[in-house]
Design an enzyme around this catalytic site. Structure first.
Site, PDB file in Angstrom:
ATOM      1  N   SER A 105       0.825  -1.213   0.000  1.00 53.20           N
ATOM      2  CA  SER A 105       0.000   0.000   0.000  1.00 53.20           C
ATOM      3  C   SER A 105       0.860   1.265   0.000  1.00 53.20           C
ATOM      4  O   SER A 105       2.022   1.251   0.414  1.00 53.20           O
ATOM      5  CB  SER A 105      -0.912   0.019   1.224  1.00 53.20           C
ATOM      6  OG  SER A 105      -1.671  -1.162   1.283  1.00 53.20           O
TER       7      SER A 105
HETATM    8  N1  SAH Z   1      -0.333  -5.319   3.988  1.00 52.40           N
HETATM    9  C1  SAH Z   1       0.398  -5.576   2.765  1.00 52.40           C
HETATM   10  C2  SAH Z   1      -0.416  -5.199   1.562  1.00 52.40           C
HETATM   11  C3  SAH Z   1      -0.813  -6.399   0.875  1.00 52.40           C
HETATM   12  S1  SAH Z   1      -1.982  -6.294  -0.435  1.00 52.40           S
HETATM   13  C4  SAH Z   1       1.762  -4.923   2.767  1.00 52.40           C
HETATM   14  O1  SAH Z   1       2.066  -4.157   3.681  1.00 52.40           O
HETATM   15  O2  SAH Z   1       2.551  -5.201   1.850  1.00 52.40           O
HETATM   16  C5  SAH Z   1      -3.197  -7.403   0.178  1.00 52.40           C
HETATM   17  C6  SAH Z   1      -2.776  -8.823   0.432  1.00 52.40           C
HETATM   18  O3  SAH Z   1      -3.913  -9.519   0.915  1.00 52.40           O
HETATM   19  C7  SAH Z   1      -2.298  -9.589  -0.785  1.00 52.40           C
HETATM   20  O4  SAH Z   1      -1.008 -10.078  -0.570  1.00 52.40           O
HETATM   21  C8  SAH Z   1      -3.314 -10.723  -0.919  1.00 52.40           C
HETATM   22  O5  SAH Z   1      -2.752 -11.933  -1.373  1.00 52.40           O
HETATM   23  C9  SAH Z   1      -3.826 -10.846   0.499  1.00 52.40           C
HETATM   24  N2  SAH Z   1      -5.147 -11.475   0.657  1.00 52.40           N
HETATM   25  C10 SAH Z   1      -6.225 -11.350  -0.135  1.00 52.40           C
HETATM   26  N3  SAH Z   1      -7.260 -12.079   0.342  1.00 52.40           N
HETATM   27  C11 SAH Z   1      -6.801 -12.668   1.490  1.00 52.40           C
HETATM   28  C12 SAH Z   1      -7.392 -13.560   2.445  1.00 52.40           C
HETATM   29  N4  SAH Z   1      -8.644 -13.999   2.330  1.00 52.40           N
HETATM   30  N5  SAH Z   1      -6.631 -13.960   3.489  1.00 52.40           N
HETATM   31  C13 SAH Z   1      -5.353 -13.549   3.620  1.00 52.40           C
HETATM   32  N6  SAH Z   1      -4.753 -12.731   2.746  1.00 52.40           N
HETATM   33  C14 SAH Z   1      -5.460 -12.284   1.687  1.00 52.40           C
END
Ligand code: SAH
Length: 254
Positions: A105
Site C-alpha cells: 500500500s
Molecule cells: N499489507 C500488505 C499489503 C498487501 S496487499 C503490505 O504491507 O505489503 C493485500 C494482500 O492480501 C495480498 O497479498 C493478498 O494476497 C492478500 N489477501 C487477499 N485475500 C486474502 C485472504 N482472504 N486472506 C489472507 N490474505 C489475503
C-alpha cells in the site's frame, strides 16, 4: 653474522617471506572492509533521508500526528520490502507491485490505518493480507504483538523470512484464508484488513475484543471502495466511513 648459526640463516627466509606476502592482502582486506562499511553507512543515510522526507511531505502534511505511528514510519526500511526493481521508487507517494498481482500500500494509507487502530504496547493486533510484511513491521514497531495471515503461500513465506531477517521475528505469519481470522490468539485489540472485502467477515468481528477496532476496505473489487472503521461495543458494532480507497480484492481459498 655473530651468534647466528648456518641453519638459522637458511630458515629465516621461509619464516619471513609468507608474512610479507600476506601484508598487502591484509591491507586490501581492511580497505575493502572500511570502504564497504562507509558505503553501507552512506546508503543507509540516503534511505533514512528519503524516509524522513516521506513522513514530512506525505504523512504529517496530511494530518497523521500519532507519535508512535510517525516513529514507525520513520524507522521501517520500506525499500527492503519491495522488489529490487522498485527500490528507487520505494518512498514514492503510491502503492507498488510486489508480485503475484498484489501491491504494497501507499505509505500514507499504511500510516493512516496504523493511527486509526490506536496501537498500544502489549496489545495484540491481527492483520489480514501480509503481502510484503511492511504493514506488519510498522505495527510491530509500535510495540504490539502482530499476527498476520496471507493467502498466497509464496508471499507468506517471503514475508516471514524478510521480517525475521530485518529483526521483526516476533511477528507471526500464517499462510491461509484470513476470512476465518486466527482463533488461537484471539481476541484482538485491533484488526487491520488490507484487502477489499464485499462485507465484513463475521469471524473477524467475533475475534475482535470488546472495545476493539477494525479497519477494513469494504466494496466491490476493481472499483473504489470505502475504508471503514468498525468499533465493537458488546453486541453492538459501530461503523464509520473514513475515505475512498483502492485495494486489491479479498480472495477466498478454493
Ligand atoms: N499489507 C500488505 C499489503 C498487501 S496487499 C503490505 O504491507 O505489503 C493485500 C494482500 O492480501 C495480498 O497479498 C493478498 O494476497 C492478500 N489477501 C487477499 N485475500 C486474502 C485472504 N482472504 N486472506 C489472507 N490474505 C489475503
Amino acid at each position: 653474522m655473530p651468534g647466528t648459526s648456518a641453519a638459522n640463516i637458511e630458515n629465516r627466509p621461509q619464516r619471513v617471506l609468507p608474512k610479507i606476502l600476506f601484508l598487502p592482502f591484509a591491507l586490501a582486506f581492511l580497505l575493502l572492509l572500511f570502504t564497504g562499511n562507509a558505503l553501507a553507512e552512506e546508503e543507509a543515510l540516503i534511505y533514512k533521508n528519503a524516509r524522513d522526507r516521506m513522513v514530512r511531505t506525505q504523512i504529517k502534511s496530511r494530518g497523521i500526528s500519532d507519535p508512535a505511528t510517525l516513529r514507525a514510519m520513520e524507522s521501517v526500511p520500506r525499500h527492503l520490502f519491495v522488489p529490487e526493481t522498485s527500490v528507487p521508487d520505494a518512498y514514492d507517494d503510491r502503492p507498488l507491485p510486489i508480485g503475484y498481482g498484489q501491491t504494497i500500500s501507499q505509505p500514507y494509507i499504511v500510516a493512516y490505518m496504523t493511527e486509526i487502530v490506536q496501537p498500544k504496547p502489549q496489545q495484540r493486533i491481527l492483520e489480514i493480507g501480509t503481502g510484503s510484511g511492511y504493514q506488519a513491521a510498522i505495527l510491530a514497531e509500535t510495540g504490539v504483538s502482530v499476527y498476520t495471515i496471507e493467502i498466497i503461500p509464496e508471499l507468506a513465506k517471503n514475508a516471514s523470512e524478510r521480517l525475521r531477517r530485518l529483526g521483526y521475528g516476533r511477528v507471526q505469519v500464517k499462510s491461509g484464508d484470513g476470512y476465518f481470522g486466527w482463533e488461537k490468539h484471539a481476541p484482538y485489540d485491533a484488526i487491520v484488513v488490507t484487502a477489499a472485502a464485499e462485507y465484513i467477515p463475521p469471524p473477524l468481528l467475533v475475534q475482535l475484543k470488546d472495545g476493539g477496532r477494525m479497519v477494513i476496505p469494504v466494496g466491490s473489487p476493481f472499483f473504489v471502495q470505502t475504508l471503514m472503521l468498525v468499533e465493537k461495543h458488546g453486541k453492538e458494532t459501530g461503523t464509520r466511513s473514513l475515505m475512498p480507497v483502492r485495494f486489491v480484492p479479498f480472495r477466498r481459498a478454493e
